[in-house]
Scaffold this active site. Structure first.
Site, PDB file in Angstrom:
ATOM      1  N   GLY A  49       2.672   2.488  -3.569  1.00 39.59           N
ATOM      2  CA  GLY A  49       1.397   1.855  -3.891  1.00 39.59           C
ATOM      3  C   GLY A  49       0.231   2.667  -3.360  1.00 39.59           C
ATOM      4  O   GLY A  49      -0.751   2.919  -4.074  1.00 39.59           O
ATOM      5  N   HIS A  50       0.324   3.082  -2.098  1.00 41.93           N
ATOM      6  CA  HIS A  50      -0.715   3.944  -1.531  1.00 41.93           C
ATOM      7  C   HIS A  50      -0.824   5.257  -2.311  1.00 41.93           C
ATOM      8  O   HIS A  50      -1.928   5.725  -2.608  1.00 41.93           O
ATOM      9  CB  HIS A  50      -0.394   4.286  -0.069  1.00 41.93           C
ATOM     10  CG  HIS A  50      -0.363   3.127   0.864  1.00 41.93           C
ATOM     11  ND1 HIS A  50       0.791   2.693   1.472  1.00 41.93           N
ATOM     12  CD2 HIS A  50      -1.344   2.302   1.307  1.00 41.93           C
ATOM     13  CE1 HIS A  50       0.526   1.672   2.253  1.00 41.93           C
ATOM     14  NE2 HIS A  50      -0.764   1.404   2.168  1.00 41.93           N
ATOM     15  N   GLY A 162      -6.159  -1.352  -3.443  1.00 41.49           N
ATOM     16  CA  GLY A 162      -5.205  -2.028  -4.306  1.00 41.49           C
ATOM     17  C   GLY A 162      -5.530  -3.497  -4.501  1.00 41.49           C
ATOM     18  O   GLY A 162      -6.004  -4.172  -3.587  1.00 41.49           O
ATOM     19  N   LYS A 164      -3.640  -6.036  -4.700  1.00 39.73           N
ATOM     20  CA  LYS A 164      -2.835  -7.020  -3.964  1.00 39.73           C
ATOM     21  C   LYS A 164      -3.638  -7.670  -2.846  1.00 39.73           C
ATOM     22  O   LYS A 164      -3.519  -8.863  -2.599  1.00 39.73           O
ATOM     23  CB  LYS A 164      -1.581  -6.374  -3.389  1.00 39.73           C
ATOM     24  CG  LYS A 164      -0.695  -7.351  -2.601  1.00 39.73           C
ATOM     25  CD  LYS A 164       0.555  -6.690  -2.076  1.00 39.73           C
ATOM     26  CE  LYS A 164       0.265  -5.828  -0.873  1.00 39.73           C
ATOM     27  NZ  LYS A 164      -0.033  -6.627   0.360  1.00 39.73           N
ATOM     28  N   GLN A 168      -9.711  -8.711   0.349  1.00 36.87           N
ATOM     29  CA  GLN A 168     -10.307  -7.505   0.924  1.00 36.87           C
ATOM     30  C   GLN A 168     -11.141  -6.775  -0.119  1.00 36.87           C
ATOM     31  O   GLN A 168     -12.218  -6.253   0.187  1.00 36.87           O
ATOM     32  CB  GLN A 168      -9.228  -6.573   1.473  1.00 36.87           C
ATOM     33  CG  GLN A 168      -8.606  -7.044   2.773  1.00 36.87           C
ATOM     34  CD  GLN A 168      -7.794  -5.956   3.450  1.00 36.87           C
ATOM     35  OE1 GLN A 168      -8.012  -4.768   3.224  1.00 36.87           O
ATOM     36  NE2 GLN A 168      -6.864  -6.361   4.291  1.00 36.87           N
ATOM     37  N   LYS A 199       4.506  -4.080  -3.461  1.00 36.17           N
ATOM     38  CA  LYS A 199       4.703  -3.064  -2.428  1.00 36.17           C
ATOM     39  C   LYS A 199       3.829  -3.395  -1.217  1.00 36.17           C
ATOM     40  O   LYS A 199       2.648  -3.716  -1.348  1.00 36.17           O
ATOM     41  CB  LYS A 199       4.327  -1.685  -2.955  1.00 36.17           C
ATOM     42  CG  LYS A 199       5.217  -1.164  -4.062  1.00 36.17           C
ATOM     43  CD  LYS A 199       6.419  -0.441  -3.497  1.00 36.17           C
ATOM     44  CE  LYS A 199       7.198   0.275  -4.593  1.00 36.17           C
ATOM     45  NZ  LYS A 199       8.323   1.053  -4.064  1.00 36.17           N
ATOM     46  N   SER A 201       3.623  -2.347   3.287  1.00 38.79           N
ATOM     47  CA  SER A 201       4.234  -1.746   4.475  1.00 38.79           C
ATOM     48  C   SER A 201       5.051  -2.774   5.243  1.00 38.79           C
ATOM     49  O   SER A 201       6.057  -2.439   5.874  1.00 38.79           O
ATOM     50  CB  SER A 201       3.144  -1.154   5.375  1.00 38.79           C
ATOM     51  OG  SER A 201       2.414  -0.158   4.687  1.00 38.79           O
TER      52      SER A 201
END
Length: 300
Positions: A49-50, A162, A164, A168, A199, A201
């Site tokens: 994703g990153h 992103g 998701k 933010q 996705k 972390s």
């Protein structure tokens, strides 16, 4: 393969961006001010994703800067700051492989210098009223502060984040507009596993079997999106989503939100909600090794 330049202080990252701009300006016969800088802020432990954000930044800019900083001010006391996953060596390899120009790798003491009596924070007041803000008091103050600082340091043309982390995204777009920061905020699609799991972390906290269980979150959201017209009111819709999720005894729903994709505030007086509203949730997954907070969002 292009060299990845790692900068661990503010003076160095500014100098390297300046040097890159001069170099590209001379090589491509461009004016200095025409050189575009793409910036991808991360907390590290990078996944595809990153990397998709970095790849898009490469397509649309002359210089790509990535930051890795686990920002302490956006974590609450009972959250996972001390155990947040980290692998700088692997992150650096991934970034080098996709042709990132600069990696900004500051420490907390650089971003929040204690010796100077650090006391300045940025607050997007409306974010304290969104569901995620109520669930994580002070979180968006931390996000707004660190993003503002990173934008002032890197002065990018374009910032990539992103979808998701929908709230933010809203927070950052609001602060950039309100503070007249000359940066375009570009929201990129959520990247998912083949199972549908977004996705993250934090997925590293889960076993393979637990990740398969967590993939039901997206499937349930999609199912309810497709059947939204069979519900007569907002609360019954939210209650049924919660009920279906909590059929898994390891899931505890914090909230289900139907909110504006512009303000992040709940849409109370219209159901079904307007097109392109956000359907999002947060839940705790009581996995074998640890309790893990998962979020997801789809666009209605």
């Amino acid at each position: 393969m292009k060299e990845l330049i790692i900068c661990n202080n503010i003076k160095l990252i500014k100098e390297e961006i300046h040097k890159k701009k001069i170099e590209i300006s001379k090589r491509n016969n461009k004016e200095y001010y025409e050189i575009k800088v793409g910036f991808v802020p991360t907390m590290g432990y990078l996944h595809s994703g990153h990397i998709s954000l970095v790849e898009r930044a490469k397509l649309e800019n002359d210089i790509v800067v990535v930051s890795i900083f686990v920002n302490p001010t956006q974590f609450n006391a009972n959250e996972d700051l001390s155990s947040y996953p980290s692998d700088i060596e692997n992150d650096s390899k991934l970034l080098k492989n996709v042709g990132t120009d600069l990696l900004f790798l500051p420490t907390p003491d650089i971003m929040y210098p204690k010796e100077s009596g650090y006391s300045t924070f940025v607050t997007v007041e409306s974010m304290e009223q969104v569901m995620e803000g109520k669930s994580r008091p002070g979180h968006f103050r931390g996000v707004a502060t660190i993003v503002t600082k990173l934008l002032l340091i890197t002065t990018p043309t374009n910032l990539y984040i992103g979808q998701k982390d929908a709230m933010q995204c809203i927070c950052i777009k609001r602060l950039v507009a309100d503070l007249n920061i000359d940066t375009n905020v570009i929201i990129c699609n959520t990247i998912r596993e083949d199972t549908g799991l977004a996705k993250s972390s934090r997925n590293s906290y889960l076993s393979n079997e637990e990740q398969i269980q967590a993939s039901s979150i997206y499937k349930i959201l999609e199912s309810f999106k497709n059947n939204i017209n069979s519900f007569t009111d907002r609360q019954s819709f939210i209650n049924e989503i919660t009920k279906q999720l909590e059929q898994n005894p390891l899931f505890k729903v914090e909230y289900v939100s139907i909110a504006s994709n512009i303000t992040g505030l709940e849409i109370i007086d219209q159901f079904p909600p307007p097109k392109d509203s956000n359907l999002s949730l947060a839940l705790l997954f009581f996995a074998e090794k640890r309790k893990t907070r998962l979020i997801d969002i789809i666009i209605l």
